[in-house]
Design an enzyme around this catalytic site. Structure first.
Site, PDB file in Angstrom:
ATOM      1  N   ILE A 151     -21.696  19.436  14.554  1.00 19.53           N
ATOM      2  CA  ILE A 151     -20.341  19.230  14.035  1.00 19.53           C
ATOM      3  C   ILE A 151     -19.299  19.510  15.120  1.00 19.53           C
ATOM      4  O   ILE A 151     -18.403  18.692  15.362  1.00 19.53           O
ATOM      5  CB  ILE A 151     -20.100  20.107  12.786  1.00 19.53           C
ATOM      6  CG1 ILE A 151     -21.003  19.620  11.646  1.00 19.53           C
ATOM      7  CG2 ILE A 151     -18.637  20.098  12.380  1.00 19.53           C
ATOM      8  CD1 ILE A 151     -21.010  20.494  10.418  1.00 19.53           C
ATOM      9  N   GLU A 258     -19.051  32.323  -3.697  1.00 24.01           N
ATOM     10  CA  GLU A 258     -18.559  31.070  -4.270  1.00 24.01           C
ATOM     11  C   GLU A 258     -19.043  30.946  -5.706  1.00 24.01           C
ATOM     12  O   GLU A 258     -20.187  31.320  -6.008  1.00 24.01           O
ATOM     13  CB  GLU A 258     -19.076  29.887  -3.434  1.00 24.01           C
ATOM     14  CG  GLU A 258     -18.505  29.915  -2.029  1.00 24.01           C
ATOM     15  CD  GLU A 258     -19.006  28.758  -1.154  1.00 24.01           C
ATOM     16  OE1 GLU A 258     -19.791  27.924  -1.649  1.00 24.01           O
ATOM     17  OE2 GLU A 258     -18.597  28.704   0.011  1.00 24.01           O
ATOM     18  N   HIS A 281     -15.776  24.236  -0.830  1.00 24.96           N
ATOM     19  CA  HIS A 281     -17.008  23.932  -0.062  1.00 24.96           C
ATOM     20  C   HIS A 281     -17.339  22.432  -0.135  1.00 24.96           C
ATOM     21  O   HIS A 281     -18.445  22.043  -0.512  1.00 24.96           O
ATOM     22  CB  HIS A 281     -18.193  24.767  -0.583  1.00 24.96           C
ATOM     23  CG  HIS A 281     -19.284  24.905   0.451  1.00 24.96           C
ATOM     24  ND1 HIS A 281     -20.066  26.027   0.540  1.00 24.96           N
ATOM     25  CD2 HIS A 281     -19.718  24.075   1.428  1.00 24.96           C
ATOM     26  CE1 HIS A 281     -20.950  25.872   1.530  1.00 24.96           C
ATOM     27  NE2 HIS A 281     -20.747  24.692   2.075  1.00 24.96           N
ATOM     28  N   ILE A 282     -16.337  21.630   0.230  1.00 22.62           N
ATOM     29  CA  ILE A 282     -16.516  20.177   0.141  1.00 22.62           C
ATOM     30  C   ILE A 282     -16.553  19.510   1.509  1.00 22.62           C
ATOM     31  O   ILE A 282     -16.474  18.289   1.604  1.00 22.62           O
ATOM     32  CB  ILE A 282     -15.387  19.521  -0.696  1.00 22.62           C
ATOM     33  CG1 ILE A 282     -14.020  19.976  -0.195  1.00 22.62           C
ATOM     34  CG2 ILE A 282     -15.571  19.806  -2.185  1.00 22.62           C
ATOM     35  CD1 ILE A 282     -12.877  19.094  -0.612  1.00 22.62           C
ATOM     36  N   GLY A 283     -16.662  20.332   2.579  1.00 19.36           N
ATOM     37  CA  GLY A 283     -16.655  19.763   3.927  1.00 19.36           C
ATOM     38  C   GLY A 283     -17.636  18.612   4.069  1.00 19.36           C
ATOM     39  O   GLY A 283     -17.321  17.561   4.626  1.00 19.36           O
ATOM     40  N   GLY A 284     -18.830  18.815   3.554  1.00 22.32           N
ATOM     41  CA  GLY A 284     -19.856  17.783   3.698  1.00 22.32           C
ATOM     42  C   GLY A 284     -20.000  16.917   2.471  1.00 22.32           C
ATOM     43  O   GLY A 284     -20.923  16.107   2.376  1.00 22.32           O
TER      44      GLY A 284
HETATM   45  N1  NAD Z   1     -18.337  23.008   4.745  1.00 21.14           N
HETATM   46  C1  NAD Z   1     -19.401  22.291   4.515  1.00 21.14           C
HETATM   47  O1  NAD Z   1     -19.535  21.641   3.489  1.00 21.14           O
HETATM   48  C2  NAD Z   1     -20.459  22.234   5.560  1.00 21.14           C
HETATM   49  C3  NAD Z   1     -21.217  21.069   5.680  1.00 21.14           C
HETATM   50  C4  NAD Z   1     -22.151  20.982   6.693  1.00 21.14           C
HETATM   51  C5  NAD Z   1     -22.378  22.076   7.536  1.00 21.14           C
HETATM   52  N2  NAD Z   1     -21.673  23.219   7.365  1.00 21.14           N
HETATM   53  C6  NAD Z   1     -21.904  24.370   8.244  1.00 21.14           C
HETATM   54  O2  NAD Z   1     -21.353  24.058   9.527  1.00 21.14           O
HETATM   55  C7  NAD Z   1     -21.992  24.860  10.509  1.00 21.14           C
HETATM   56  C8  NAD Z   1     -22.300  24.023  11.732  1.00 21.14           C
HETATM   57  O3  NAD Z   1     -23.227  22.981  11.431  1.00 21.14           O
HETATM   58  P1  NAD Z   1     -23.952  22.177  12.612  1.00 21.14           P
HETATM   59  O4  NAD Z   1     -24.788  21.129  12.012  1.00 21.14           O
HETATM   60  O5  NAD Z   1     -22.955  21.793  13.647  1.00 21.14           O
HETATM   61  O6  NAD Z   1     -24.898  23.335  13.188  1.00 21.14           O
HETATM   62  P2  NAD Z   1     -25.593  23.404  14.596  1.00 21.14           P
HETATM   63  O7  NAD Z   1     -26.745  24.331  14.441  1.00 21.14           O
HETATM   64  O8  NAD Z   1     -25.815  22.048  15.155  1.00 21.14           O
HETATM   65  O9  NAD Z   1     -24.490  24.122  15.525  1.00 21.14           O
HETATM   66  C9  NAD Z   1     -24.161  25.472  15.461  1.00 21.14           C
HETATM   67  C10 NAD Z   1     -23.774  25.898  16.861  1.00 21.14           C
HETATM   68  O10 NAD Z   1     -23.201  27.200  16.798  1.00 21.14           O
HETATM   69  C11 NAD Z   1     -23.645  27.931  17.929  1.00 21.14           C
HETATM   70  N3  NAD Z   1     -23.468  29.347  17.641  1.00 21.14           N
HETATM   71  C12 NAD Z   1     -24.173  30.114  16.770  1.00 21.14           C
HETATM   72  N4  NAD Z   1     -23.653  31.342  16.732  1.00 21.14           N
HETATM   73  C13 NAD Z   1     -22.609  31.358  17.596  1.00 21.14           C
HETATM   74  C14 NAD Z   1     -21.673  32.346  17.971  1.00 21.14           C
HETATM   75  N5  NAD Z   1     -21.711  33.575  17.436  1.00 21.14           N
HETATM   76  N6  NAD Z   1     -20.719  32.011  18.872  1.00 21.14           N
HETATM   77  C15 NAD Z   1     -20.683  30.766  19.413  1.00 21.14           C
HETATM   78  N7  NAD Z   1     -21.550  29.784  19.089  1.00 21.14           N
HETATM   79  C16 NAD Z   1     -22.489  30.085  18.181  1.00 21.14           C
HETATM   80  C17 NAD Z   1     -25.070  27.472  18.108  1.00 21.14           C
HETATM   81  O11 NAD Z   1     -25.550  27.742  19.408  1.00 21.14           O
HETATM   82  C18 NAD Z   1     -24.958  25.976  17.824  1.00 21.14           C
HETATM   83  O12 NAD Z   1     -24.668  25.234  18.983  1.00 21.14           O
HETATM   84  C19 NAD Z   1     -23.221  25.467   9.819  1.00 21.14           C
HETATM   85  O13 NAD Z   1     -22.943  26.802   9.506  1.00 21.14           O
HETATM   86  C20 NAD Z   1     -23.356  24.667   8.552  1.00 21.14           C
HETATM   87  O14 NAD Z   1     -23.959  25.413   7.531  1.00 21.14           O
HETATM   88  C21 NAD Z   1     -20.714  23.308   6.406  1.00 21.14           C
END
Ligand code: NAD
Length: 398
Positions: A151, A258, A281-284
């Site tokens: 993301i 939540e 929690h609607i990001g995705g």
């Molecule tokens: N809001 C929503 O509806 C929604 C939808 C999809 C994903 N998400 C969340 O978004 C987040 C990111 O998803 P993604 O697919 O990009 O994950 P991803 O695993 O591809 O990327 C996460 C990145 O964060 C880095 N990271 C971890 N801890 C860190 C820290 N303390 N400091 C700096 N970098 C750090 C990792 O090295 C990795 O590169 C996840 O937590 C996921 O659950 C939320």
């Protein structure tokens, strides 16, 4: 075989599982531990989203379970070591809703920078408040992305297209895309960013990653967004910095507690604050992403049930073998120790069973081997393979 799908999973998954021969039962909400344990009786495939917690105790009490589909990105709601120890395959959809989160993040960055929600509210209240005060362009502003994964990296590319400067901080080595600049520390990122957006994963060490110290380090008048995981920030500290005016606004999509289902009251210290966008929690959660997740995870589960394929499994070794006619397939999860293959093949050889095809994969403490054999073999073959000390789980697919 039965599949139980919780939390309103997209119908695309239902058709795929039914085509694989499963009887599908759906329930709209997440279930608590006790109800979940009871509901898992006789269930081979469980589909969940982010609200169902799958503890070691629940998994241990579900002997019929073969696979779990997390119809979302994160899998921290599942005790993965426990699932692996039981030889259960877990699948998720790591990329299906990446774009949806990126688009909401961008929309919120623009809305906060223009104070759009306040203008909208005053218009609906019948007040014409035409003023440029506090409204800015995003062009030329610096976006600090914490977590440059699927993301974060895509947000980086799209934000640059809008003319934003992008800096990022990630604990892992990441290639900077476009003109984005990598910061060596979180401190450096906070010092230079006009907008800070969190996109880290849900590993336990990220609990309270952002608290009093980090919010204090942000630039006066800057904006904060969290669309990753609720437990990553201290909401009381965020409120203090919004109320004091140190931060000009925030958008929060994820919360530590939540509500479990639609219509339940949402409690948060962030409610009622100006220039704060709260979303459930609607990001995705777009129709495009849900359909893609349903198809992606549904296909993975169907392939696992029908052919033993663990391609893109979150926890098991990844093995996929072209199905062959006129043979049975032994799908064997075992401890990754020397001599297991020799033991399997000597059992087969001792019973005059010819191996038509065989593929092994290992991952950490587990090994997974698919072995295709002719259909004439005795029950004793299966019993002996199952009785091997390193065997975690054996399935026979016909
Ligand atoms: N809001 C929503 O509806 C929604 C939808 C999809 C994903 N998400 C969340 O978004 C987040 C990111 O998803 P993604 O697919 O990009 O994950 P991803 O695993 O591809 O990327 C996460 C990145 O964060 C880095 N990271 C971890 N801890 C860190 C820290 N303390 N400091 C700096 N970098 C750090 C990792 O090295 C990795 O590169 C996840 O937590 C996921 O659950 C939320």
């Amino acid at each position: 075989m039965k599949a139980l799908l919780l939390e309103k999973i997209h119908p695309a998954a239902v058709g795929l599982l039914e085509d694989a021969g499963l009887e599908v039962v759906q329930r709209p909400s997440a279930l608590e531990e006790e109800d979940l344990t009871a509901a898992l009786s006789g269930v081979a495939v469980l589909g969940i989203r982010s609200k169902t917690r799958l503890s070691a105790a629940v998994l241990a009490a579900a002997p019929d379970l073969l696979a779990v589909g997390a119809f979302c990105i994160g899998t921290d709601q599942i005790d993965l070591p426990a699932a692996s120890a039981l030889g259960l395959a877990v699948f998720n959809a790591p990329y299906s809703n990446t774009r949806s989160v990126v688009e909401l993040t961008l929309a919120e960055i623009i809305a906060l920078t223009r104070r759009l929600t306040e203008k909208d509210r005053t218009m609906h209240a019948g007040t014409w408040d035409k003023s440029a005060a506090g409204a800015h362009e995003v062009r030329g502003r610096t976006l600090g992305i914490v977590g440059y994964g699927n993301i974060g990296a895509q947000l980086s590319v799209v934000s640059e297209a809008l003319g934003m400067r992008v800096v990022f901080y990630d604990t892992a080595d990441k290639l900077a895309l476009g003109n984005a600049r990598r910061c060596v520390s979180l401190d450096e990122l906070l010092e230079v960013s006009d907008v800070v957006s969190l996109h880290v994963d849900g590993r336990p060490s990220n609990s309270s990653l952002f608290g009093e110290k980090e919010f204090s380090q942000m630039r006066p008048g800057s904006l904060f967004l969290n669309l990753c995981r609720g437990f990553v920030i201290d909401h009381d500290a965020l409120r203090r910095h919004l109320v004091s005016g140190h931060l000009a606004g925030a958008a929060v999509d994820v919360f530590p507690d939540e509500p479990r289902s639609a219509g339940e009251e949402f409690a948060s210290v962030l409610r009622g604050l100006p220039n704060v966008i709260l979303t459930p929690h609607i990001g995705g959660s777009t129709e495009e992403a849900q359909a893609d997740i349903g198809t992606f995870v549904g296909t993975k589960l169907a392939d696992f049930i029908s052919h033993g394929s663990t391609s893109l499994s979150v926890n098991l070794p990844q093995v996929s073998l072209q199905p062959a006619d006129g043979s049975h397939r032994l799908a064997h999860v075992h401890s990754n120790i020397p001599g297991v293959m020799a033991e399997i093949n000597s059992v087969l050889a001792a019973h005059d069973v010819n191996v038509e095809a065989q593929l092994l994969g290992t991952r950490g403490e587990l090994g997974y081997v698919l072995t295709d054999i002719g259909v004439d073999y005795s029950d004793e073959v299966v019993q002996q393979l199952r009785a091997m000390t390193p065997t975690v789980r054996l399935r026979v697919l016909s």
